[in-house]
Design an enzyme around this catalytic site. Structure first.
Site, PDB file in Angstrom:
ATOM      1  N   SER A 121       0.861  -1.189   0.000  1.00 51.42           N
ATOM      2  CA  SER A 121       0.000   0.000   0.000  1.00 51.42           C
ATOM      3  C   SER A 121       0.890   1.229   0.000  1.00 51.42           C
ATOM      4  O   SER A 121       1.663   1.452   0.946  1.00 51.42           O
ATOM      5  CB  SER A 121      -0.887   0.002   1.248  1.00 51.42           C
ATOM      6  OG  SER A 121      -1.266   1.333   1.550  1.00 51.42           O
TER       7      SER A 121
ATOM      8  N   HIS B 263      -1.398  -1.480  -4.119  1.00 49.20           N
ATOM      9  CA  HIS B 263      -2.643  -1.084  -3.446  1.00 49.20           C
ATOM     10  C   HIS B 263      -2.644   0.429  -3.229  1.00 49.20           C
ATOM     11  O   HIS B 263      -1.713   0.986  -2.641  1.00 49.20           O
ATOM     12  CB  HIS B 263      -2.691  -1.834  -2.108  1.00 49.20           C
ATOM     13  CG  HIS B 263      -3.935  -1.647  -1.309  1.00 49.20           C
ATOM     14  ND1 HIS B 263      -5.043  -2.458  -1.434  1.00 49.20           N
ATOM     15  CD2 HIS B 263      -4.234  -0.752  -0.332  1.00 49.20           C
ATOM     16  CE1 HIS B 263      -5.973  -2.076  -0.570  1.00 49.20           C
ATOM     17  NE2 HIS B 263      -5.514  -1.029   0.105  1.00 49.20           N
TER      18      HIS B 263
ATOM     19  N   ASP C 227      -4.691   3.565  -1.682  1.00 49.68           N
ATOM     20  CA  ASP C 227      -5.734   3.912  -0.715  1.00 49.68           C
ATOM     21  C   ASP C 227      -6.302   5.288  -1.023  1.00 49.68           C
ATOM     22  O   ASP C 227      -5.606   6.298  -0.916  1.00 49.68           O
ATOM     23  CB  ASP C 227      -5.144   3.895   0.701  1.00 49.68           C
ATOM     24  CG  ASP C 227      -4.928   2.483   1.193  1.00 49.68           C
ATOM     25  OD1 ASP C 227      -5.891   1.697   1.158  1.00 49.68           O
ATOM     26  OD2 ASP C 227      -3.791   2.156   1.586  1.00 49.68           O
TER      27      ASP C 227
ATOM     28  N   MET D  71      -8.938   8.163  -0.080  1.00 46.50           N
ATOM     29  CA  MET D  71      -9.693   8.637   1.089  1.00 46.50           C
ATOM     30  C   MET D  71     -10.199  10.050   0.843  1.00 46.50           C
ATOM     31  O   MET D  71      -9.469  10.875   0.281  1.00 46.50           O
ATOM     32  CB  MET D  71      -8.792   8.641   2.323  1.00 46.50           C
ATOM     33  CG  MET D  71      -8.165   7.296   2.612  1.00 46.50           C
ATOM     34  SD  MET D  71      -7.051   7.405   4.023  1.00 46.50           S
ATOM     35  CE  MET D  71      -6.500   5.712   4.144  1.00 46.50           C
TER      36      MET D  71
ATOM     37  N   HIS E 133      -8.452   1.086  -3.567  1.00 51.00           N
ATOM     38  CA  HIS E 133      -9.299   0.814  -2.396  1.00 51.00           C
ATOM     39  C   HIS E 133     -10.023   2.113  -2.077  1.00 51.00           C
ATOM     40  O   HIS E 133      -9.430   3.041  -1.532  1.00 51.00           O
ATOM     41  CB  HIS E 133      -8.398   0.341  -1.242  1.00 51.00           C
ATOM     42  CG  HIS E 133      -9.113   0.135   0.051  1.00 51.00           C
ATOM     43  ND1 HIS E 133      -8.447  -0.050   1.248  1.00 51.00           N
ATOM     44  CD2 HIS E 133     -10.436   0.053   0.353  1.00 51.00           C
ATOM     45  CE1 HIS E 133      -9.316  -0.224   2.223  1.00 51.00           C
ATOM     46  NE2 HIS E 133     -10.540  -0.142   1.709  1.00 51.00           N
TER      47      HIS E 133
ATOM     48  N   MET F 218     -12.125   4.412  -0.215  1.00 55.48           N
ATOM     49  CA  MET F 218     -12.718   4.751   1.090  1.00 55.48           C
ATOM     50  C   MET F 218     -13.333   6.141   0.958  1.00 55.48           C
ATOM     51  O   MET F 218     -12.874   7.115   1.555  1.00 55.48           O
ATOM     52  CB  MET F 218     -11.625   4.712   2.173  1.00 55.48           C
ATOM     53  CG  MET F 218     -11.153   3.297   2.481  1.00 55.48           C
ATOM     54  SD  MET F 218      -9.577   3.258   3.339  1.00 55.48           S
ATOM     55  CE  MET F 218      -8.463   3.375   1.950  1.00 55.48           C
TER      56      MET F 218
ATOM     57  N   MET G 114     -11.025  -5.708   6.438  1.00 54.69           N
ATOM     58  CA  MET G 114     -10.220  -4.673   7.100  1.00 54.69           C
ATOM     59  C   MET G 114      -9.823  -5.186   8.487  1.00 54.69           C
ATOM     60  O   MET G 114     -10.678  -5.611   9.267  1.00 54.69           O
ATOM     61  CB  MET G 114     -11.014  -3.367   7.262  1.00 54.69           C
ATOM     62  CG  MET G 114     -11.282  -2.593   5.979  1.00 54.69           C
ATOM     63  SD  MET G 114      -9.803  -2.131   5.050  1.00 54.69           S
ATOM     64  CE  MET G 114      -8.868  -1.166   6.244  1.00 54.69           C
TER      65      MET G 114
ATOM     66  N   ASP H 249      -6.151  -6.137   5.291  1.00 55.61           N
ATOM     67  CA  ASP H 249      -5.585  -4.787   5.138  1.00 55.61           C
ATOM     68  C   ASP H 249      -5.632  -4.066   6.474  1.00 55.61           C
ATOM     69  O   ASP H 249      -6.714  -3.817   7.014  1.00 55.61           O
ATOM     70  CB  ASP H 249      -6.415  -4.039   4.083  1.00 55.61           C
ATOM     71  CG  ASP H 249      -5.870  -2.659   3.776  1.00 55.61           C
ATOM     72  OD1 ASP H 249      -4.781  -2.307   4.268  1.00 55.61           O
ATOM     73  OD2 ASP H 249      -6.552  -1.924   3.019  1.00 55.61           O
TER      74      ASP H 249
END
Ligand code: DX5
Ligand code: ZN
Length: 224
Positions: A7, A32, A34, A36, A65, A67, A136, A174
């Protein structure tokens, strides 16, 4: 075989391309990313422009991913930027089936993430459509948090569902994954380990972090 998914949230953002190239040379199987938004999670991170910048740097699959609230509005932008795998969260997607179809119709892999407090049965009616279930093992929002051990039985529950249905579905974990927790997660049934701190902040460097995670998670004498 266990897959390692670095990540980039803990990578050196001033040298992101180099960090990803090093991860690829060290044998990582996917990258990966992330995403957000400061709404679904308290932190703000990166968007499709980062995927676009990394796409020419690596031949590895890029995994977003998401979020974020209203992920359906951004899926096409992430795919157009070069994303191969899109993971949304169960908790904020009311039309989960539709969103999974939206991803798969574009020829990409679809995954759903479950927060530590979210039960597996909420995926019952979409399970067979999924390429990935992401458990998660921290509450999402930040790298560097501590692995939550009470998620372990849920990992086993997801693995049992995949096996019972004979499904072609990855089981990722994760959050707080290091040599010890990675081994426990694999022992419980995970086959993809996402890690930021354990790789990009490893004292021996990125390659050492990846090799250590793989060696430990594939160790025969698994202790839970
Ligand atoms: C957490 C993110 C994770 C995070 C992992 O919200 O989804 O991917 O970057 O970081 P570590 O491995 O440091 O827990
Ligand atoms: Zn993540």
């Amino acid at each position: 075989m266990i897959e390692i998914a670095p990540s980039i949230l803990s990578a050196d953002f001033a040298r992101l391309g180099d960090a990803v190239a090093q991860a690829e040379s060290a044998g990582a199987e996917r990258i990966h990313i992330d995403v957000m938004d400061g709404h679904f999670v308290p932190n703000i991170s990166m968007g499709p422009v980062v995927v676009q910048a990394l796409r020419p740097v690596t031949s590895l699959p890029l995994e977003a991913h998401l979020m974020i609230d209203n992920p359906d509005r951004y899926i096409d932008a992430f795919i157009d930027a070069g994303t191969d795998i899109v993971i949304v969260h169960q908790e904020n997607v009311p039309h989960l089936h539709r969103v999974i179809q939206q991803i798969r119709e574009k020829g990409k892999q679809a995954g759903v993430a479950l927060n530590p407090g979210t039960p597996v049965h909420l995926l019952d009616s979409v399970f067979a459509e999924l390429d990935i279930v992401l458990a998660m093992t921290v509450n999402p929002g930040f790298s560097g948090q501590k692995f939550i051990p009470s998620v372990i039985p849920k990992i086993t529950e997801i693995r049992n569902r995949i096996s019972a249905g004979n499904l072609d579905c990855d089981l990722e974990v994760d959050g707080g994954i290091n040599d010890e927790t990675g081994r426990k997660a694999v022992s419980a049934g995970a086959n993809v380990l996402v890690a930021a701190t354990a790789i990009f902040k490893h004292s021996g460097g990125i390659a050492a972090g990846i090799q250590s995670l793989r060696r430990q998670s594939e160790a025969k004498d698994i202790l839970v």
